[in-house]
Design an enzyme around this catalytic site. Sequence first.
Site, short mmCIF file in Angstrom:
data_model
loop_
_atom_site.label_atom_id
_atom_site.label_comp_id
_atom_site.label_asym_id
_atom_site.label_seq_id
_atom_site.Cartn_x
_atom_site.Cartn_y
_atom_site.Cartn_z
N ARG A 51 0.80 -1.22 0.00
CA ARG A 51 0.00 0.00 0.00
C ARG A 51 0.83 1.27 0.00
O ARG A 51 0.58 2.18 -0.78
CB ARG A 51 -0.93 0.02 1.24
CG ARG A 51 -2.29 -0.60 1.03
CD ARG A 51 -2.76 -1.25 2.29
NE ARG A 51 -1.84 -2.31 2.68
CZ ARG A 51 -1.86 -3.53 2.17
NH1 ARG A 51 -2.75 -3.85 1.29
NH2 ARG A 51 -0.98 -4.44 2.53
N THR A 52 1.81 1.36 0.90
CA THR A 52 2.54 2.62 1.04
C THR A 52 3.34 2.94 -0.22
O THR A 52 3.31 4.06 -0.72
CB THR A 52 3.47 2.56 2.27
OG1 THR A 52 2.70 2.22 3.43
CG2 THR A 52 4.12 3.91 2.51
#
Length: 305
Positions: A51-52
């Site tokens: 995600r990041t």
Amino acid sequence: MRHLMSPLDFTVEELDKLMDLAVDIEANPSKYAHACEGKKLATLFYEPSTRTRLSHEAAMFNLGGNVMGFSSADSSSAAKGESVSDTIRMISCYADICAMRHPKEGAPMVACQHSSIPVINAGDGGHQHPTQTLTDLLTIRSLKGHLDNMTIGLCGDLKFGRTVHSLIHALVRYPGIKFILISPEELRLPSYIRSDVLDSGNIPYEEVVRLEEALPHLDLLYMTRVQKERFFNEEDYVRMKDFYILDAKKMELASKDMYVLHPLPRVNEISVEVDKDPRAAYFKQSQYGVYIRMALILTLLEIEV
């Protein structure tokens, strides 16, 4: 030139401005589609991330910019022994802005001291995760309409969970915030955060072990996974990993407007049956993460649209 090492690098007023920009980006994506043309983001990820890393990349692509970087230390010159300070000096020659994730606390701070481009801390060990915190704040404000006067439950790995540590630092600046800290004894919030942040700021909080005990009193529940990579031995991890499982039956104990957030990835601490509950906001939270990172890139690059 500014960097983002901690949520506290922005004042409350600056955070409001950043979130207002993210809301405008969500409403008017075409207005920002070419804002970063000719700009490059370097993603320096010394430990795995989905995600990041991808949300930073999506943010830059959505702004019309380009992305370069690596997704593990093994695929960079760190494997040959290159220091963080040398890496950032070199990356500064190639890119306009950088997002760094590192397993060692303070590594992004070292980078920003040697960088000639803005550095975003995308997570450093168990210390801080400021872009996740910005995502969390935007999500909470969008769902609840405000960031003050709430009782927030933080559940799971409060000892190693950098998302929890960052969120506490950010939320204590808003009036009327109370925390219920839900964890087993072994994963309690570190004493330095309790004393230096909560106690010193006279922030009300209570510590409980049972999730069921806390649920009826919460405006918001922030679930976290027990992080295998932070444990020194497998036995402790196996003993802790299933300590909390939020399911549909437990959700019946909560109020009708108590939203559930999770920084993801989840393992099994939230049953998939909860996904159908309108109060489950963790996938919406991921989408907000792109908007706030777009706003952050524009702000650090001092680009006005």
